[in-house]
Design an enzyme around this catalytic site. Structure first.
Site, PDB file in Angstrom:
ATOM      1  N   ASN A   1      82.819  -9.381  -4.418  1.00 56.31           N
ATOM      2  CA  ASN A   1      82.743  -9.224  -2.968  1.00 56.31           C
ATOM      3  C   ASN A   1      82.948  -7.748  -2.655  1.00 56.31           C
ATOM      4  OD1 ASN A   1      85.076  -9.925  -0.266  1.00 56.31           O
ATOM      5  ND2 ASN A   1      82.978  -9.240  -0.167  1.00 56.31           N
ATOM      6  N   GLY A   2      82.014  -7.197  -1.892  1.00 53.70           N
ATOM      7  CA  GLY A   2      82.111  -5.789  -1.536  1.00 53.70           C
ATOM      8  C   GLY A   2      80.770  -5.132  -1.756  1.00 53.70           C
TER       9      GLY A   2
ATOM     10  N   CYS B   1      80.918 -11.221   0.928  1.00 60.12           N
ATOM     11  CA  CYS B   1      80.834 -12.422   0.096  1.00 60.12           C
ATOM     12  C   CYS B   1      82.203 -13.061  -0.072  1.00 60.12           C
ATOM     13  CB  CYS B   1      80.313 -12.059  -1.286  1.00 60.12           C
ATOM     14  SG  CYS B   1      78.756 -11.185  -1.266  1.00 60.12           S
TER      15      CYS B   1
ATOM     16  N   TYR C   1      86.655  -9.884  12.828  1.00 62.97           N
ATOM     17  CA  TYR C   1      85.601 -10.889  12.774  1.00 62.97           C
ATOM     18  C   TYR C   1      85.460 -11.616  11.440  1.00 62.97           C
ATOM     19  CZ  TYR C   1      80.978 -12.896  12.192  1.00 62.97           C
ATOM     20  OH  TYR C   1      79.969 -13.758  11.904  1.00 62.97           O
TER      21      TYR C   1
ATOM     22  N   GLY D   1      79.515 -15.821   3.210  1.00 58.84           N
ATOM     23  CA  GLY D   1      78.182 -15.619   2.644  1.00 58.84           C
ATOM     24  C   GLY D   1      77.452 -16.932   2.530  1.00 58.84           C
TER      25      GLY D   1
HETATM   26  P1  5GP Z   1      74.860  -8.521  18.298  1.00 60.92           P
HETATM   27  O1  5GP Z   1      74.277  -9.731  18.943  1.00 60.92           O
HETATM   28  O2  5GP Z   1      75.495  -7.582  19.275  1.00 60.92           O
HETATM   29  O3  5GP Z   1      73.890  -7.832  17.398  1.00 60.92           O
HETATM   30  O4  5GP Z   1      76.023  -9.014  17.318  1.00 60.92           O
HETATM   31  C1  5GP Z   1      77.271  -9.349  17.824  1.00 60.92           C
HETATM   32  C2  5GP Z   1      77.609 -10.782  17.499  1.00 60.92           C
HETATM   33  O5  5GP Z   1      77.516 -10.960  16.086  1.00 60.92           O
HETATM   34  C3  5GP Z   1      79.014 -11.143  17.905  1.00 60.92           C
HETATM   35  O6  5GP Z   1      79.007 -12.414  18.528  1.00 60.92           O
HETATM   36  C4  5GP Z   1      79.799 -11.203  16.606  1.00 60.92           C
HETATM   37  O7  5GP Z   1      80.715 -12.285  16.592  1.00 60.92           O
HETATM   38  C5  5GP Z   1      78.747 -11.379  15.566  1.00 60.92           C
HETATM   39  N1  5GP Z   1      79.010 -10.527  14.399  1.00 60.92           N
HETATM   40  C6  5GP Z   1      79.647  -9.359  14.331  1.00 60.92           C
HETATM   41  N2  5GP Z   1      79.671  -8.889  13.083  1.00 60.92           N
HETATM   42  C7  5GP Z   1      79.047  -9.792  12.331  1.00 60.92           C
HETATM   43  C8  5GP Z   1      78.762  -9.873  10.940  1.00 60.92           C
HETATM   44  O8  5GP Z   1      79.113  -9.023  10.139  1.00 60.92           O
HETATM   45  N3  5GP Z   1      78.085 -10.990  10.537  1.00 60.92           N
HETATM   46  C9  5GP Z   1      77.659 -11.968  11.409  1.00 60.92           C
HETATM   47  N4  5GP Z   1      76.988 -13.007  10.925  1.00 60.92           N
HETATM   48  N5  5GP Z   1      77.905 -11.894  12.712  1.00 60.92           N
HETATM   49  C10 5GP Z   1      78.594 -10.837  13.169  1.00 60.92           C
HETATM   50 MG    MG Z   2      80.265 -14.221  17.434  1.00 57.48          MG
END
Ligand code: 5GP
Ligand code: MG
Length: 509
Positions: free
Chosen positions: A128-129, A27, A278, A54
């Site tokens: 957040n957490g 968040c 990320y 979020g």
């Molecule tokens: P996958 O398609 O392998 O399940 O997820 C990987 C993709 O999701 C990557 O493009 C990455 O940028 C994105 N991603 C990785 N961690 C997160 C996250 O915590 N939240 C969201 N919304 N996307 C994520």
């Molecule tokens: Mg991505």
């Protein structure tokens, strides 16, 4: 009883299809103390800058010195607020929150800031957490004296509301109710897990961070006030200058007497390395290290560890872009855009029709055929969770005429669930679990697949390894975890619709 069903949970994510559950973000929190400023508007723009953390619900609480007003709803910051609602939030202190749920379903009752009356006034709090001793905290709330009828009724089903209840309901040995500022140093040491908190009573803005400092939290200065928020990028956007981080294990209080800081526990830094990979915005700094530079360096190191013979490096936009820049630079292979992203996807509540569903990832990413045709590609992304993104991409790039597709990932294989604010899939859903890298590459249909090593990723952050939580990669959790039974997202709900949660993650193969 709260239910979360596949069609009514309003879940928004960056996934391939709206409504499909994928990995989710932490968040965003924002707080401001600034007499003479439009604090609700500052908070609105601060949350707007933190929207990537979020997208399920947003809320702002404002105090005018004698009372606190809370306005919150499901949806994006820009959907929840308008001039009228912001105009009704008059005062000189505000706290705000943009939510992605990790404990408690995505429903209005769980939107934040949480609010409670206290014996001295009231408290509003954003978190957040994710906490890991939620069950224990629920017991502590049950034990609060209920004679004032204020503290004990918990309407929400999220871990955060328990903390709010504990801060609101503390009494001294003689049963005299404590103020929020007196209660916090007693309550916070009992809270385990990740918490970057912003909270306030009628007169004071507070911020506190868990002893591990897992999620970011920074302090900034306005000409006529103070800001506390999740990321430095949000300071930039409201014109605040960065002062320092809120330290792990520290609480700050801000009012007309200035800033008071105190430690409620000894610091044991374990910042989340995935923030660098990320989660955080590239234009934010965490623990003194810029996120964009970390990602570019991860790309460079990845190129050194896992070179590829290719004609073009393309990012998986947006999050793979800095690492692709670094990969191209270090490898000498030209960088280009091979995919065009629709930045608004994942922000619709409309379920795609069957025809659109079959087009899958095209909702989000469309290939630039003219760039791709006949090329041997290196496709760089920040992470693979379930593998859906890369599997769909490989197929699409081949259809667009790519000669070869070499996937390079700027974080190591994700093998372990996160209990500290990222709702990663269960162990069983993580593609890196129980498969070798070659097997994963085959399953994605790639010509080759390689991940950066854990050490190279860590070096790219410039943060000492011991000061980082890498649990999702190496399974070394930064604190003891209670029984997996007690860790479920829906722990505080009596029934979960179709719920397979992190609760049994550690027991799954
Ligand atoms: P996958 O398609 O392998 O399940 O997820 C990987 C993709 O999701 C990557 O493009 C990455 O940028 C994105 N991603 C990785 N961690 C997160 C996250 O915590 N939240 C969201 N919304 N996307 C994520
Ligand atoms: Mg991505």
């Amino acid at each position: 009883m709260l239910r979360r069903g596949p069609n009514n949970d309003g879940r928004l994510n960056h996934d391939l299809l709206p409504g499909e559950k994928g990995p989710q973000d932490a968040c965003g929190v924002f707080g401001v103390w600034a007499p003479g400023e439009e604090v609700a508007k500052l908070t609105y723009f601060g949350l707007y800058a933190l929207q990537h953390r979020g997208q399920e619900s947003a809320g702002i609480a404002v105090s005018n010195g004698s009372q606190i007003l809370v306005f919150k709803d499901m949806g994006l910051v820009s959907q929840v607020f308008d001039e009228t609602s912001l105009g009704s939030l008059q005062g000189h202190i505000a706290v705000g929150h943009a939510r992605y749920s990790t404990t408690g379903a995505s429903v209005w009752e769980n939107a934040q800031p949480t609010f409670r009356a206290t014996a001295h006034g009231s408290i509003a709090l954003g978190h957040n957490g994710n906490l890991v001793n939620t069950a224990e905290l629920a017991t502590l709330v049950d034990k609060l004296p209920s004679d004032n009828g204020r503290a004990t009724k918990v309407a929400a089903t999220n871990d955060t509301d328990l903390v709010t209840a504990l801060l609101a309901g503390q009494v001294d040995e003689d049963g005299k109710p404590l103020t929020v500022e007196e209660a916090a140093p007693l309550v916070l040491p009992q809270v385990q897990g990740a918490f970057s908190l912003v909270f306030m009573d009628e007169n004071t803005l507070y911020a506190a961070r868990d002893p591990q400092g897992i999620r970011p939290l920074v302090l900034g200065r306005l000409e006529r006030g103070w800001v506390v928020c999740s990321e430095t990028a949000a300071l930039d956007i409201v014109g605040a200058s960065f002062v320092r981080e809120v330290e792990p294990g520290e609480m700050v209080a801000i009012d007309e007497n200035g800033l008071r800081a105190q430690r409620f526990t000894e610091a044991k830094p374990k910042g989340c390395v995935f923030e660098y990979v990320y989660l955080a915005r590239p234009d934010s700094d965490i623990a003194g290290r810029n996120v964009y530079l970390s990602r570019v360096e991860m790309g460079r190191k990845l190129a050194a560890e896992a070179p590829a013979e290719a004609d073009l490096v393309i990012p998986t936009p947006e999050s793979g872009t800095p690492a692709a820049v670094g990969f191209a630079e270090a490898s000498g292979i030209p960088y280009g855009a091979g995919l065009v992203k629709n930045s608004y996807v994942g922000r619709t509540f409309i379920q795609p029709s069957q025809t659109i569903r079959q087009l899958g990832i095209r909702l989000k990413l469309n290939p630039l055929k003219e760039v791709i045709r006949g090329k041997r590609l290196v496709v760089v992304d920040d992470s693979i969770v379930r593998g859906n993104t890369q599997r769909a991409l490989v197929k699409m790039l081949r259809e667009a005429g790519a000669a070869e597709v070499h996937i390079r990932i700027s974080s190591p294989p994700i093998k372990w669930p996160c209990f500290f604010g990222i709702d990663f899939a269960t162990r069983a859903e993580l593609i890196a679990n129980g498969m070798t890298v070659d097997e994963i590459g085959k399953s994605l249909g790639a010509d080759s697949l390689a991940y950066i090593s854990t050490d190279a990723m860590i070096e790219a952050t410039t943060i000492p390894k011991d000061d980082l939580c890498r649990a999702c990669f190496d399974g070394e959790y930064p604190m003891d975890l209670p029984d997996p039974e007690l860790l479920g997202k829906h722990l505080l709900e009596t029934e979960v619709a179709g719920g397979r949660d992190a609760a049994d993650a550690l027991r799954r193969p």
